[in-house]
Design a protein around this motif. Structure first.
Motif, PDB file in Angstrom:
ATOM      1  N   ARG A  54      32.601  31.250  44.325  1.00  0.00           N
ATOM      2  CA  ARG A  54      31.818  32.205  43.466  1.00  0.00           C
ATOM      3  C   ARG A  54      32.789  32.562  42.341  1.00  0.00           C
ATOM      4  O   ARG A  54      34.273  33.100  42.613  1.00  0.00           O
ATOM      5  CB  ARG A  54      31.443  33.493  44.467  1.00  0.00           C
ATOM      6  N   THR A  55      32.195  32.898  41.265  1.00  0.00           N
ATOM      7  CA  THR A  55      33.179  33.119  40.003  1.00  0.00           C
ATOM      8  C   THR A  55      32.480  34.291  39.357  1.00  0.00           C
ATOM      9  O   THR A  55      31.215  34.655  39.359  1.00  0.00           O
ATOM     10  CB  THR A  55      33.148  32.016  38.874  1.00  0.00           C
ATOM     11  N   LEU A  56      33.094  35.246  38.405  1.00  0.00           N
ATOM     12  CA  LEU A  56      32.671  36.542  37.959  1.00  0.00           C
ATOM     13  C   LEU A  56      33.356  36.583  36.556  1.00  0.00           C
ATOM     14  O   LEU A  56      34.355  36.093  36.226  1.00  0.00           O
ATOM     15  CB  LEU A  56      33.355  37.626  38.879  1.00  0.00           C
ATOM     16  N   ALA A  57      32.416  37.085  35.759  1.00  0.00           N
ATOM     17  CA  ALA A  57      32.852  37.323  34.262  1.00  0.00           C
ATOM     18  C   ALA A  57      32.218  38.821  33.841  1.00  0.00           C
ATOM     19  O   ALA A  57      30.932  39.151  34.029  1.00  0.00           O
ATOM     20  CB  ALA A  57      32.373  36.371  33.213  1.00  0.00           C
ATOM     21  N   GLN A  58      33.210  39.670  33.652  1.00  0.00           N
ATOM     22  CA  GLN A  58      32.706  40.826  32.874  1.00  0.00           C
ATOM     23  C   GLN A  58      32.024  41.034  31.630  1.00  0.00           C
ATOM     24  O   GLN A  58      32.391  39.994  30.727  1.00  0.00           O
ATOM     25  CB  GLN A  58      34.058  41.951  33.028  1.00  0.00           C
ATOM     26  N   PRO A  59      31.163  41.938  31.031  1.00  0.00           N
ATOM     27  CA  PRO A  59      30.428  41.878  29.950  1.00  0.00           C
ATOM     28  C   PRO A  59      31.579  42.104  28.871  1.00  0.00           C
ATOM     29  O   PRO A  59      32.765  42.811  29.113  1.00  0.00           O
ATOM     30  CB  PRO A  59      29.621  43.066  29.832  1.00  0.00           C
ATOM     31  N   ALA A  60      31.463  41.665  27.752  1.00  0.00           N
ATOM     32  CA  ALA A  60      32.382  41.962  26.795  1.00  0.00           C
ATOM     33  C   ALA A  60      32.302  43.355  26.276  1.00  0.00           C
ATOM     34  O   ALA A  60      31.430  43.932  26.354  1.00  0.00           O
ATOM     35  CB  ALA A  60      31.979  40.795  25.358  1.00  0.00           C
ATOM     36  N   PHE A  61      33.349  43.898  25.620  1.00  0.00           N
ATOM     37  CA  PHE A  61      33.288  45.530  25.349  1.00  0.00           C
ATOM     38  C   PHE A  61      32.435  45.818  24.319  1.00  0.00           C
ATOM     39  O   PHE A  61      31.779  46.692  24.257  1.00  0.00           O
ATOM     40  CB  PHE A  61      34.786  45.707  25.122  1.00  0.00           C
ATOM     41  N   ALA A  62      32.187  44.768  23.202  1.00  0.00           N
ATOM     42  CA  ALA A  62      31.558  45.154  22.016  1.00  0.00           C
ATOM     43  C   ALA A  62      29.923  44.835  22.692  1.00  0.00           C
ATOM     44  O   ALA A  62      29.037  45.636  21.858  1.00  0.00           O
ATOM     45  CB  ALA A  62      31.688  44.009  21.202  1.00  0.00           C
ATOM     46  N   ASP A  63      29.584  44.004  23.578  1.00  0.00           N
ATOM     47  CA  ASP A  63      28.400  44.281  24.057  1.00  0.00           C
ATOM     48  C   ASP A  63      27.932  45.288  24.799  1.00  0.00           C
ATOM     49  O   ASP A  63      26.672  45.707  24.933  1.00  0.00           O
ATOM     50  CB  ASP A  63      28.137  43.059  25.218  1.00  0.00           C
ATOM     51  N   ASN A  95      44.777  22.225  30.745  1.00  0.00           N
ATOM     52  CA  ASN A  95      44.168  22.039  32.037  1.00  0.00           C
ATOM     53  C   ASN A  95      42.711  22.824  31.998  1.00  0.00           C
ATOM     54  O   ASN A  95      42.697  24.131  31.668  1.00  0.00           O
ATOM     55  CB  ASN A  95      44.808  22.669  33.251  1.00  0.00           C
ATOM     56  N   VAL A  96      41.899  22.063  32.123  1.00  0.00           N
ATOM     57  CA  VAL A  96      40.462  22.447  32.171  1.00  0.00           C
ATOM     58  C   VAL A  96      39.869  22.440  33.710  1.00  0.00           C
ATOM     59  O   VAL A  96      39.682  21.658  34.317  1.00  0.00           O
ATOM     60  CB  VAL A  96      39.295  21.807  31.279  1.00  0.00           C
ATOM     61  N   TYR A  97      39.785  23.804  34.296  1.00  0.00           N
ATOM     62  CA  TYR A  97      39.353  24.116  35.590  1.00  0.00           C
ATOM     63  C   TYR A  97      37.972  24.304  35.675  1.00  0.00           C
ATOM     64  O   TYR A  97      37.417  25.339  35.092  1.00  0.00           O
ATOM     65  CB  TYR A  97      40.046  25.385  36.150  1.00  0.00           C
ATOM     66  N   LYS A  98      37.273  23.371  36.409  1.00  0.00           N
ATOM     67  CA  LYS A  98      35.872  23.446  36.425  1.00  0.00           C
ATOM     68  C   LYS A  98      35.332  24.071  37.841  1.00  0.00           C
ATOM     69  O   LYS A  98      34.284  24.456  37.872  1.00  0.00           O
ATOM     70  CB  LYS A  98      35.099  22.157  36.188  1.00  0.00           C
ATOM     71  N   SER A  99      36.233  24.047  38.822  1.00  0.00           N
ATOM     72  CA  SER A  99      35.747  24.827  39.893  1.00  0.00           C
ATOM     73  C   SER A  99      36.914  25.881  40.230  1.00  0.00           C
ATOM     74  O   SER A  99      38.050  25.791  39.601  1.00  0.00           O
ATOM     75  CB  SER A  99      35.919  23.672  41.236  1.00  0.00           C
ATOM     76  N   ASN A 100      36.599  26.757  40.978  1.00  0.00           N
ATOM     77  CA  ASN A 100      37.357  27.829  41.234  1.00  0.00           C
ATOM     78  C   ASN A 100      38.173  27.894  42.292  1.00  0.00           C
ATOM     79  O   ASN A 100      37.578  27.415  43.477  1.00  0.00           O
ATOM     80  CB  ASN A 100      36.765  29.213  40.937  1.00  0.00           C
ATOM     81  N   THR A 101      39.476  28.471  42.516  1.00  0.00           N
ATOM     82  CA  THR A 101      40.076  28.789  43.749  1.00  0.00           C
ATOM     83  C   THR A 101      40.743  30.228  43.547  1.00  0.00           C
ATOM     84  O   THR A 101      40.770  30.904  42.694  1.00  0.00           O
ATOM     85  CB  THR A 101      41.336  27.809  43.881  1.00  0.00           C
ATOM     86  N   ALA A 102      41.059  30.886  44.607  1.00  0.00           N
ATOM     87  CA  ALA A 102      41.507  32.313  44.904  1.00  0.00           C
ATOM     88  C   ALA A 102      42.610  32.698  43.924  1.00  0.00           C
ATOM     89  O   ALA A 102      42.616  33.686  43.370  1.00  0.00           O
ATOM     90  CB  ALA A 102      41.559  32.730  46.140  1.00  0.00           C
ATOM     91  N   ASN A 103      43.446  31.737  43.617  1.00  0.00           N
ATOM     92  CA  ASN A 103      44.628  31.798  42.894  1.00  0.00           C
ATOM     93  C   ASN A 103      44.581  32.031  41.620  1.00  0.00           C
ATOM     94  O   ASN A 103      45.343  32.713  40.519  1.00  0.00           O
ATOM     95  CB  ASN A 103      45.645  30.894  43.254  1.00  0.00           C
ATOM     96  N   LEU A 104      43.181  31.565  41.027  1.00  0.00           N
ATOM     97  CA  LEU A 104      43.147  31.510  39.623  1.00  0.00           C
ATOM     98  C   LEU A 104      42.336  32.905  39.300  1.00  0.00           C
ATOM     99  O   LEU A 104      41.803  33.514  40.059  1.00  0.00           O
ATOM    100  CB  LEU A 104      42.061  30.728  39.212  1.00  0.00           C
ATOM    101  N   ILE A 105      42.905  33.674  38.180  1.00  0.00           N
ATOM    102  CA  ILE A 105      42.346  34.630  37.541  1.00  0.00           C
ATOM    103  C   ILE A 105      40.901  35.057  37.352  1.00  0.00           C
ATOM    104  O   ILE A 105      40.274  33.560  36.946  1.00  0.00           O
ATOM    105  CB  ILE A 105      43.096  35.255  36.328  1.00  0.00           C
ATOM    106  N   GLU A 106      40.141  35.829  37.983  1.00  0.00           N
ATOM    107  CA  GLU A 106      38.612  36.018  37.605  1.00  0.00           C
ATOM    108  C   GLU A 106      38.301  36.155  36.314  1.00  0.00           C
ATOM    109  O   GLU A 106      39.171  36.852  35.584  1.00  0.00           O
ATOM    110  CB  GLU A 106      38.059  37.044  38.580  1.00  0.00           C
ATOM    111  N   GLY A 107      37.021  35.855  35.842  1.00  0.00           N
ATOM    112  CA  GLY A 107      36.737  36.155  34.585  1.00  0.00           C
ATOM    113  C   GLY A 107      36.084  34.763  33.695  1.00  0.00           C
ATOM    114  O   GLY A 107      35.537  35.222  32.760  1.00  0.00           O
ATOM    115  N   GLY A 108      36.106  33.726  34.455  1.00  0.00           N
ATOM    116  CA  GLY A 108      35.317  32.777  33.865  1.00  0.00           C
ATOM    117  C   GLY A 108      34.193  32.110  34.694  1.00  0.00           C
ATOM    118  O   GLY A 108      34.505  31.347  35.794  1.00  0.00           O
TER     119      GLY A 108
END
Length: 905
Positions: A640-649, A140-153
């Protein structure tokens, strides 16, 4: 302490729920009557119909790929199948696999497996190719977000679903499959084998299902690449070509070798009754590679002279420094024209072997319980994910003087190198060149997660209340040596390789060749197996002690991250006349505490640094689906969606190679501990018409406003008096992404018998992106990696046991990488180097498309045979140094032919 308490609480809840489930099992069990999340489909049309149904009924904007049958995904790999999804673009990796799916041009994708976060190494992303397509029931490719999806994309979420035993018919199910693939560049067969066994049984204790699915893949690859190095003024080079811009160096390489991928996953489900279910899942996915990168190369700017230099009519003025690269305003102005070819006389020729090994082990263990009674449903899932990755690379360079190197540079030939007589194909006269280079690293990361999800059905406008919470505890450790090693034997003197006790077969004929280099002739290069197995002997020859070098503090880092999230969202539904309107309104609250420890350079000194951050974010979402009729619906979403920086970055370290060759621009890379999380406000609007079975047309408008987008930039930095091109990640402020998606699929049932088995699908995506940060060099430019136009078009047939697909996939040109200061035209005024104010230059990739096909036949209900082909058009990757007049590289994407056999009992 917080981590320990939450682990203990999760274990206690799970134990209590399990005990309660056992108690419930003592009574009468009415099993098998509940609705299943999915069932196994059979056939191409059935899979497309299931995907359309998922799209139509989803709460989000979703596109899905559903397996035709057990172990029969539409493509050989997950990433290859995902490239058929509207808005998804992919690239080809070094080993000719389709990798790195992008959703609408953005690669910040959260990957989940059965709803649980999955990653590779210490990264945020997942190597999709490490999970065989045979293991999947759907994606499944989710292109929009809902609250039950894990944040990060920021771009979206891709959820990969594995087979479960209670989704099969009662009784025993067994499937075996085998696939052989013939890649043209390899000229040998690869294979993949797999088997799935599942049993679903009704017992006095309830309905119980067991499943085990295993596969093994052994693949060989060969990817030839020809390249030109960065542009340089020949006025500052060997005599004979003043005023012409030519490559700093030319050459090519082959990535050549093999890899194996073992995979096994198991599932247990116990449905005690209509209310209780207990389950456990386990997954192992491995990757083990042994390969080499064989270079053939020439430092043409070290030649004695240049003859036959030919200039194009593409001319400009630029400030040029003493080395011939783009300089600052204080450097003199030169009038230059791009070159189309030249002959370099008495020049160094080099070959190199990079002997590589790589291993990745992915583990996931999970258990949980589901409870549902009347209007109330609750589920608890506890999981542990671990990813271990290690890589070794041992490099030996050799070289000798050769009489002549001829080069051709244009969009037609795209860079062709000819060394008359193939002098590097003769083992005599080679000397050691440069140092013994070793690059060794390990990456280990784990995630313990606990998630609770529930819902309560209501009467009225609010039809359901959904709620949940998730705790995640992530650890990541990276260790690496400083790339490089001891200098060539004899100090600064190069030494004959056959004068230091190496075996006579140390030099071997390159296992592969490059069609654009010396007409496809092979060359002599160090034996990769010897480099891998005799590293200590090589270190002794180079004057270094035995054993691997110590890990370098400037490359090492340790990271810990705790994430706590909770959500509430309401599902509403109302009727206005004959129109039904439903949707979701909710929000996810997430808290992230992270510590990254590494070693940076402060005033030239290695200095330990620890960065601690704590962020709390609210991610709201709202959606509405307007069902104008059973066939026609509109959809609107905002989130609204959110993605944390990669650790290596975030690693504060800086590492670079001290230059040993004056003709090569020195470079390095580093991290940026001040990176901020990326956020995106996303808006989607769709119109969808499901006009017949398996058939629909849909159109979507989307808009993304992205804050603190992360991009790699190359800028000059002075270290110990030497100017390096240093690559670092940075936040580029604001960016926008907007566009249109059109998609359709249909089977032509109205045609006469036989012809009514035909169907077709097509999708098109327009992605218009722009960086909007005043004062930033990238202001006004599109996001890196985003193609403005892309499409898929396919012809399908399913009838009389025949199943076939013919699919063409195409994506437009795009900017891949930003260069800091590149010698080239910057308009009417003389170009100069100032990364803060001058227009940026890019590595630009040319548009390309590929044709894939499959043709299968069901001999009976048990046996299916298929023929497959990929990249039948022989499409290759082409890139340029900002202009097609000056090509960068060409990479040969392999064409493959295959056959598969599938047996179902």
């Amino acid at each position: 302490m917080k981590s320990q308490l939450l682990r203990s609480a999760s274990a206690a809840i799970l134990l209590g729920s399990t005990q309660l489930a056992f108690a419930q099992a003592q009574g009468e069990a009415n099993v098998g009557s509940g609705e299943l999340e999915e069932v196994v489909v059979v056939g191409l049309r059935a899979s497309l119909e299931a995907a359309a149904e998922i799209k139509q009924n989803a709460d989000q904007v979703v596109d899905a790929i559903v397996a035709d049958d057990i172990g029969k995904f539409p493509d050989n790999t997950v990433a290859a199948a995902l490239q058929r999804v509207p808005g998804v673009q992919t690239v080809t990796g070094f080993n000719n696999e389709i990798v790195n799916p992008l959703i609408r041009g953005i690669g910040d994708i959260l990957t989940t497996v059965d709803g649980r976060e999955m990653f590779t190494g210490v990264g945020r992303g997942f190597a999709f190719q490490d999970l065989p397509a045979e293991a999947l029931s759907r994606a499944n490719v989710y292109k929009s977000n809902t609250a039950n999806l894990i944040e990060g994309g920021v771009a979206g979420v891709i959820d990969l679903r594995l087979h479960k035993p209670l989704n099969f018919a009662p009784g025993l199910t067994a499937v075996a499959n085998a696939r052989g693939i013939y890649p043209e560049e390899v000229e040998d067969f690869n294979y993949t084998v797999g088997a799935l066994v599942s049993n679903r049984a009704l017992t006095d204790a309830g309905e119980i299902g067991f499943l085990i699915d295993a596969s093994y893949s052994d693949q060989q690859f060969n990817r030839p690449i020809s390249f030109n190095c960065d542009p340089r003024s020949a006025t500052n080079g060997p005599p004979g070509a003043a005023g012409i811009v030519l490559p700093t160096c030319v050459g090519g390489l082959n990535d050549y070798g093999e890899y194996q991928r073992p995979q096994v996953n198991g599932a247990f489900q116990w449905k005690l009754n209509d209310e209780w279910e207990v389950y456990a899942d386990a997954l192992y996915a491995g990757y083990e590679a042994e390969f080499e990168t064989d270079f053939i190369f020439s430092d043409i700017f070290g030649a004695q002279s240049i003859t036959n230099g030919t200039a194009t009519e593409d001319c400009f003025q630029a400030h040029v420094n003493g080395a011939g690269f783009l300089g600052g305003l204080a450097d003199p102005i030169q009038s230059l024209c791009y070159g189309s070819g030249a002959t370099f006389n008495n020049v160094a020729g080099l070959t190199s072997t990079q002997a590589k090994t790589g291993d990745t082990d992915q583990y996931m263990y999970a258990t949980g319980v589901k409870f549902g009674s009347g209007a109330f449903k609750l589920g608890l899932d506890v999981s542990y994910v671990e990813s271990k990755n290690s890589n070794r690379n041992i490099i030996v360079d050799i070289g000798k003087q050769i009489p002549v190197v001829n080069i051709v540079i244009n969009d037609d030939k795209h860079g062709t190198t000819d060394m008359p007589g193939n002098p590097l194909g003769d083992a005599n006269g080679f000397l050691f060149a440069n140092s013994l280079f070793q690059d060794i690293n390990t990456a280990d990361s784990s995630l313990f997660a606990t998630a609770i999800d529930g819902s309560y059905d209501l009467d009225g406008f609010i039809s359901q209340l959904q709620f949940g919470a998730r705790y995640g505890d992530r650890d990541a450790d990276f260790r690496a040596i400083a790339p490089g090693g001891p200098g060539a034997p004899g100090g600064n003197r190069q030494t004959l390789v056959d004068s230091v006790g190496l075996p006579s077969n140390f030099l071997v004929r390159s296992p592969a060749s490059i069609p654009f280099i010396n007409g496809g002739a092979h060359w002599m290069t160090p034996d990769a197996d010897y480099l891998r197995n005799n590293t200590d002997t090589l270190r002794a020859i180079y004057g270094a002690p035995a054993g691997d070098p110590a890990f370098d503090p400037s490359r090492n880092f340790d990271a810990t991250e705790e994430t706590l999230a909770g959500y509430v969202q309401a599902k509403y539904e109302t009727t206005i006349g004959d129109v039904v309107v439903d949707g979701l309104i909710g929000a996810r609250l997430t808290s992230n505490d992270r510590t990254v420890s590494g070693t940076g350079r402060v005033n030239g000194q290695l200095t330990p640094q620890t960065t601690t951050t704590s962020d709390t974010d609210v991610l709201p979402n709202i959606s509405a689906r307007v069902k104008l009729s059973p066939e026609l619906q509109l959809r609107f979403t905002a989130a609204r969606t959110l993605a944390q920086p990669a650790f290596a970055d975030l690693n504060p370290g800086l590492f670079y190679d001290v230059p040993t060759n004056a003709n090569i621009q020195p470079n390095g890379s580093g991290g940026n501990p001040d990176l901020k999380p990326q956020q995106s406000d996303a808006y989607d609007a769709t119109v969808e018409y499901y006009f017949a079975q398996s058939s629909y047309v849909a159109a979507a408008l989307y808009y993304r406003e992205i804050q603190d987008r992360v991009a790699l930039s190359i800028s000059p930095e002075v270290i110990d008096g030497i100017t390096y091109n240093i690559t670092r990640p940075r936040n580029i402020g604001e960016a926008s992404l907007q566009g249109i998606e059109l998609s359709a699929q249909a089977f032509f049932d109205f045609l006469p018998e036989g012809w009514n088995g035909f169907g077709a699908f097509a999708n098109y995506t327009y992605a218009d992106s722009e960086i909007k940060t005043q004062g930033d060099p990238l202001d006004g430019h599109p996001l890196l990696g985003v193609s403005k136009n892309s499409y898929n078009v396919g012809l399908l047939y399913e009838k009389y046991g025949i199943t076939s697909r013919l699919v063409y996939t195409w994506r437009d040109k795009f900017n891949e990488t930003q260069f800091g200061c590149l010698l080239g035209s910057q308009g009417d005024e003389a170009a100069y180097c100032d990364p803060a104010t001058r227009p940026p230059a890019f590595n630009k990739v040319k548009a390309y498309g590929r044709l894939d096909m499959s043709l299968g036949y069901d001999f009976n209900e048990h046996i299916t045979v298929s023929l497959e082909g990929t990249n039948l058009t022989g499409s290759d990757y082409y890139s340029y140094f900002d202009t097609t007049v000056f090509p960068h590289d060409i990479r040969v994407d392999d064409r493959t032919y295959g056959m598969s056999v599938r047996v179902r009992l």
